[in-house]
Design an enzyme around this catalytic site. Structure first.
Site, mmCIF file in Angstrom:
data_model
loop_
_atom_site.group_PDB
_atom_site.id
_atom_site.type_symbol
_atom_site.label_atom_id
_atom_site.label_comp_id
_atom_site.label_asym_id
_atom_site.label_seq_id
_atom_site.Cartn_x
_atom_site.Cartn_y
_atom_site.Cartn_z
ATOM 1 N N ALA A 1 0.819 -1.240 -0.049
ATOM 2 C CA ALA A 1 0.218 0.051 0.174
ATOM 3 C C ALA A 1 0.831 1.090 -0.193
ATOM 4 O O ALA A 1 1.881 1.225 0.594
ATOM 5 C CB ALA A 1 -0.868 0.091 1.329
ATOM 6 N N LYS B 1 -2.745 4.886 -3.947
ATOM 7 C CA LYS B 1 -3.434 5.193 -2.716
ATOM 8 C C LYS B 1 -5.178 5.365 -3.197
ATOM 9 O O LYS B 1 -5.971 4.943 -2.461
ATOM 10 C CB LYS B 1 -3.201 6.544 -2.133
ATOM 11 C CG LYS B 1 -1.701 6.515 -1.371
ATOM 12 C CD LYS B 1 -1.442 7.711 -0.584
ATOM 13 C CE LYS B 1 -0.225 7.901 0.282
ATOM 14 N NZ LYS B 1 0.943 7.674 -0.877
ATOM 15 N N SER C 1 -3.512 3.598 1.088
ATOM 16 C CA SER C 1 -4.306 3.639 2.101
ATOM 17 C C SER C 1 -5.665 4.428 1.597
ATOM 18 O O SER C 1 -5.464 5.751 1.224
ATOM 19 C CB SER C 1 -4.093 4.165 3.409
ATOM 20 O OG SER C 1 -3.248 3.027 4.068
ATOM 21 N N SER D 1 0.570 3.920 10.116
ATOM 22 C CA SER D 1 1.449 5.056 9.569
ATOM 23 C C SER D 1 2.070 6.044 10.498
ATOM 24 O O SER D 1 1.245 6.648 11.276
ATOM 25 C CB SER D 1 0.550 5.764 8.480
ATOM 26 O OG SER D 1 1.109 6.948 7.893
ATOM 27 N N GLY E 1 12.280 -3.372 2.973
ATOM 28 C CA GLY E 1 13.411 -3.547 2.469
ATOM 29 C C GLY E 1 13.615 -5.010 1.582
ATOM 30 O O GLY E 1 14.855 -5.237 1.302
#
Length: 354
Positions: free
Chosen positions: A62, A66, A86, A175, A294
């Site tokens: 995500a 968006k 999101s 977030s 990562g």
């Protein structure tokens, strides 16, 4: 244009403001300029999870799309799944610019976008218009607005809105760029939200897609077990480990002091350690784990799978390398599986914590 050619052109975008480059990439995807990967996936990569058949375990995290403006083209690049969002109940413009930063020396990204998106109404219309059958599994990531939010109202309402269309729903309580959002990972608040979601899922008619909770890599060790317990208690289906970090582990870039969430290779070790911890706590308790943080190679994906993830997600590496990254990661992952003599990717899930 082929995905390989689109990736060859990626360095030209480095001279463009990062957010402008991102918007141009979405526009190019919408118009089909990134091409498509039509080669069949290696059968060794297929896995069943969350009640869905994934042709491969590689997904897009995500944050890239968006407002669901390019979901179909993204699916055609070869991902096994794409997570849009999101998305919030109402449109919001996000934080002041600049708010997206390349850390080229670290192959990383810092963002403080603030979940800028068009809101649930156009988002829902766009995913409803996707042709069926879809070429990949669709996840929808839901969150709350910065202003006027009521989590116990908003998360269930968003779930109900996308339930007929999504293959799974991810609940963003992690977030770092929406004030107070990470506080919702606290034991009491999270339990209340998940209880409300469970009640809504039980009540609605029609499809009831799986629900996953996306957590922060910065959770204290003492906070991890209550998150897992809340997910199990309220019948959630999985956890996404993890979102971006507010720490700055060993960065070299001059942009390292920017505020926001860090993604990319510097996040890999800490997110994998958290994944292992979550996998040990949730083992045998019905939670599917998605590893994120990562990943830029088949070896990185393999590490997450062995740490307990059934699926993995990319973000920063895709932003740097473009569409050619996806077939490369799949080839590398298939080669590692065959090297180790396993019959399918599911055979190595959690191998390092058994």
């Amino acid at each position: 244009m082929t995905p390989r050619l689109a990736s060859i052109l990626m360095p030209l975008m480095r001279g463009v403001d990062p957010e402008r480059a991102h918007d141009l990439a979405l526009r190019a995807l919408r118009f089909g300029l990134a091409g498509a990967d039509r080669s069949p996936d290696d059968p060794i990569l297929a896995i069943r999870a969350l009640g869905c058949e994934f042709r491969n375990p590689i997904g897009l995290a995500a944050g890239f799309d968006k407002s669901a403006v390019a979901v179909g083209p993204l699916m055609r690049l070869g991902f096994g799944f794409v997570e849009a969002g999101s998305v919030t109940p109402k449109p919001q413009i996000g934080n002041p610019k600049p708010r997206l930063f390349r850390l080229v020396e670290d192959r990383a990204v810092i963002n403080r976008m603030g979940m800028n998106n068009a809101g649930i109404a156009p988002f829902r219309a766009r995913i409803a218009a996707l042709p069926r059958p879809r070429p990949a599994v669709l996840g929808v990531n839901i969150a709350i607005n910065k202003d006027g939010a009521a989590p116990l109202r908003d998360y269930p309402a968003l779930y109900e809105a996308v339930a007929p269309l999504a293959d799974y729903v991810a609940v963003n309580v992690s977030s770092p760029n929406t004030p107070g959002l990470r506080d919702l990972q606290g034991e009491r608040q999270l339990s209340e939200i998940l209880a409300a979601l469970a009640e809504t899922r039980a009540r609605i008619a029609g499809p009831r897609p799986p629900i996953l909770v996306k957590i922060a890599p910065d959770l204290s060790p003492a906070a991890v077990e209550p998150v897992v317990e809340a997910a199990v208690t309220h019948g959630m289906d999985g956890l996404i480990v993890s979102n971006t970090t507010i720490t700055r582990p060993g960065l070299r870039s001059g942009q390292r002091g920017q505020a926001g969430g860090l993604s990319g290779p510097p996040l890999r070790a800490m997110s994998t350690e958290l994944l292992k911890r979550v996998a040990r706590l949730s083992r045998g308790r019905g939670l599917t784990l998605i590893g994120c943080g990562g990943i830029g190679s088949g070896a990185d994906a393999y590490e997450k799978l062995r740490a307990g993830a059934s699926l993995v997600q990319l973000y920063a590496a895709f932003a740097y390398e473009g569409p050619a990254l996806i077939p490369r990661i799949k080839r590398e992952l298939a080669a590692l599986l065959r090297r180790d003599g396993v019959r399918s990717v599911g055979d190595i899930v959690g191998a390092d914590i058994r």
